[in-house]
Design a protein around this motif. Structure first.
Motif, mmCIF file in Angstrom:
data_model
loop_
_atom_site.group_PDB
_atom_site.id
_atom_site.type_symbol
_atom_site.label_atom_id
_atom_site.label_comp_id
_atom_site.label_asym_id
_atom_site.label_seq_id
_atom_site.Cartn_x
_atom_site.Cartn_y
_atom_site.Cartn_z
ATOM 1 N N PRO A 81 -14.834 72.491 4.814
ATOM 2 C CA PRO A 81 -14.210 72.988 3.574
ATOM 3 C C PRO A 81 -13.078 74.081 3.851
ATOM 4 N N MET A 82 -13.369 74.778 5.012
ATOM 5 C CA MET A 82 -12.182 75.748 5.353
ATOM 6 C C MET A 82 -11.028 74.814 5.855
ATOM 7 N N ALA A 83 -11.360 73.948 6.899
ATOM 8 C CA ALA A 83 -10.283 73.197 7.324
ATOM 9 C C ALA A 83 -9.564 72.380 6.121
ATOM 10 N N GLU A 84 -10.253 71.873 5.455
ATOM 11 C CA GLU A 84 -9.390 71.103 4.112
ATOM 12 C C GLU A 84 -8.726 72.158 3.499
ATOM 13 N N GLY A 85 -9.179 73.322 3.128
ATOM 14 C CA GLY A 85 -8.482 74.372 2.451
ATOM 15 C C GLY A 85 -7.238 74.711 3.313
ATOM 16 N N ILE A 86 -7.441 74.951 4.372
ATOM 17 C CA ILE A 86 -6.170 75.520 5.359
ATOM 18 C C ILE A 86 -5.196 74.313 5.479
ATOM 19 N N LEU A 87 -5.741 73.364 5.722
ATOM 20 C CA LEU A 87 -4.494 72.053 5.627
ATOM 21 C C LEU A 87 -3.982 71.645 4.473
ATOM 22 N N LYS A 88 -4.557 71.750 3.338
ATOM 23 C CA LYS A 88 -3.933 71.635 2.148
ATOM 24 C C LYS A 88 -2.878 72.643 1.697
ATOM 25 N N HIS A 89 -3.224 73.946 2.156
ATOM 26 C CA HIS A 89 -2.300 75.025 2.127
ATOM 27 C C HIS A 89 -1.140 74.921 2.782
ATOM 28 N N LYS A 90 -1.317 74.363 3.924
ATOM 29 C CA LYS A 90 -0.171 74.054 4.995
ATOM 30 C C LYS A 90 0.774 73.236 4.647
ATOM 31 N N ALA A 91 0.213 72.100 4.161
ATOM 32 C CA ALA A 91 0.767 70.756 3.732
ATOM 33 C C ALA A 91 1.741 71.188 2.478
ATOM 34 N N GLN A 92 0.952 71.878 1.690
ATOM 35 C CA GLN A 92 1.883 72.257 0.388
ATOM 36 C C GLN A 92 3.125 73.159 0.872
ATOM 37 N N LEU A 93 2.698 74.080 1.701
ATOM 38 C CA LEU A 93 3.892 75.034 2.016
ATOM 39 C C LEU A 93 5.056 74.230 2.821
ATOM 40 N N GLN A 94 4.603 73.155 3.310
ATOM 41 C CA GLN A 94 5.572 72.475 4.206
ATOM 42 C C GLN A 94 6.164 71.230 3.367
ATOM 43 N N GLY A 95 5.843 71.217 1.961
ATOM 44 C CA GLY A 95 6.179 69.830 1.292
ATOM 45 C C GLY A 95 5.962 68.536 1.787
ATOM 46 N N LEU A 96 4.628 68.583 2.363
ATOM 47 C CA LEU A 96 4.374 67.669 2.744
ATOM 48 C C LEU A 96 3.227 66.642 2.058
ATOM 49 N N ASP A 97 3.585 65.356 1.714
ATOM 50 C CA ASP A 97 2.446 64.539 1.099
ATOM 51 C C ASP A 97 1.297 64.230 1.797
ATOM 52 N N VAL A 98 0.219 64.861 1.780
ATOM 53 C CA VAL A 98 -1.100 64.321 2.540
ATOM 54 C C VAL A 98 -2.185 64.458 1.592
ATOM 55 N N PHE A 99 -2.960 63.427 1.777
ATOM 56 C CA PHE A 99 -4.437 63.524 0.992
ATOM 57 C C PHE A 99 -5.534 64.134 1.690
ATOM 58 N N ILE A 100 -6.172 65.110 1.362
ATOM 59 C CA ILE A 100 -7.096 65.785 2.212
ATOM 60 C C ILE A 100 -8.347 66.006 1.454
ATOM 61 N N ASP A 101 -9.549 65.595 2.284
ATOM 62 C CA ASP A 101 -10.968 65.895 1.633
ATOM 63 C C ASP A 101 -11.894 66.156 2.753
ATOM 64 N N SER A 102 -13.035 66.645 2.388
ATOM 65 C CA SER A 102 -13.754 66.909 3.583
ATOM 66 C C SER A 102 -15.574 66.527 3.137
ATOM 67 N N ALA A 103 -16.197 66.190 4.336
ATOM 68 C CA ALA A 103 -17.684 65.802 4.116
ATOM 69 C C ALA A 103 -18.669 66.272 5.125
ATOM 70 N N GLY A 104 -19.771 66.097 4.823
ATOM 71 C CA GLY A 104 -20.902 66.636 5.733
ATOM 72 C C GLY A 104 -21.458 65.319 6.493
ATOM 73 N N THR A 105 -21.960 65.546 7.587
ATOM 74 C CA THR A 105 -22.961 64.040 8.200
ATOM 75 C C THR A 105 -24.356 64.554 7.666
ATOM 76 N N SER A 106 -24.453 65.413 6.947
ATOM 77 C CA SER A 106 -25.897 65.603 6.126
ATOM 78 C C SER A 106 -25.507 65.866 4.713
ATOM 79 N N SER A 107 -26.768 65.337 3.882
ATOM 80 C CA SER A 107 -26.680 65.719 2.602
ATOM 81 C C SER A 107 -27.283 66.814 2.027
ATOM 82 N N TRP A 108 -27.578 67.865 3.026
ATOM 83 C CA TRP A 108 -28.250 68.852 2.717
ATOM 84 C C TRP A 108 -27.887 69.946 1.686
#
Ligand code: 4NP
Length: 152
Positions: A18-45
């Protein structure tokens, strides 16, 4: 060009990815880049949960709100919906690769720290037990810059 689609993956999907998702979304937005970003876990805990409070706090310290995120498990059909699957550690990598169906699926999976020259092959340490959220933020900040640089 089609919008690149990036999935960040860790174990619980409540700390690192979730931190990586948030950081990449923030940077892409600042740089005006159109990137779709999501995150997931290998567990469903932690399915359906918000990011860990300590992860949210570390992100807010850096001006990024990730309270809208909810944990969900990685699914094999994520290989169909994402171009880049960036895993946090070697265990995540083995777990995701075990679900790959084709060589094309496998080629999408990379350690996030393989981006940038300094930490290739390394894992992002799991902060869930040792509280190292500031260190994790710095590692992900660096890797996300390097990833966007390569994407451009
Ligand atoms: P994450 O951290 O994989 O970065 O989200 C963890 C979160 C929860 C657990 C382990 C790691 N857990 O054992 O519940």
């Amino acid at each position: 060009m089609a919008t690149p689609r990036v999935l960040m993956v860790c174990l619980g999907n409540i700390c690192r990815s979730p931190m990586a998702e948030g950081i990449l979304k923030h940077k892409a937005q600042l740089q005006g880049l159109d990137v779709f970003i999501d995150s997931a876990g290998t567990s469903s805990w932690h399915q359906g949960e918000q990011p860990d409070g300590r992860a949210q706090e570390e992100m807010l310290k850096n001006g990024i709100d990730i309270s809208d995120q909810n944990s969900r498990p990685f699914r094999p059909d994520d290989f169909d919906h994402f171009d880049h699957i960036l895993v946090m550690d070697t265990s995540n990598k083995a777990n995701v690769l075990s679900l790959a169906r084709t060589a094309e699926d496998k080629a999408k999976v990379k350690l996030i720290l393989d981006f940038g020259s300094e930490k290739k092959g390394n894992s992002v340490p799991d902060p869930y037990y040792d509280d190292s959220f500031d260190r994790v933020y710095d590692l992900l900040d660096y890797a996300c810059d390097a990833f966007l640089q390569e994407l451009k």
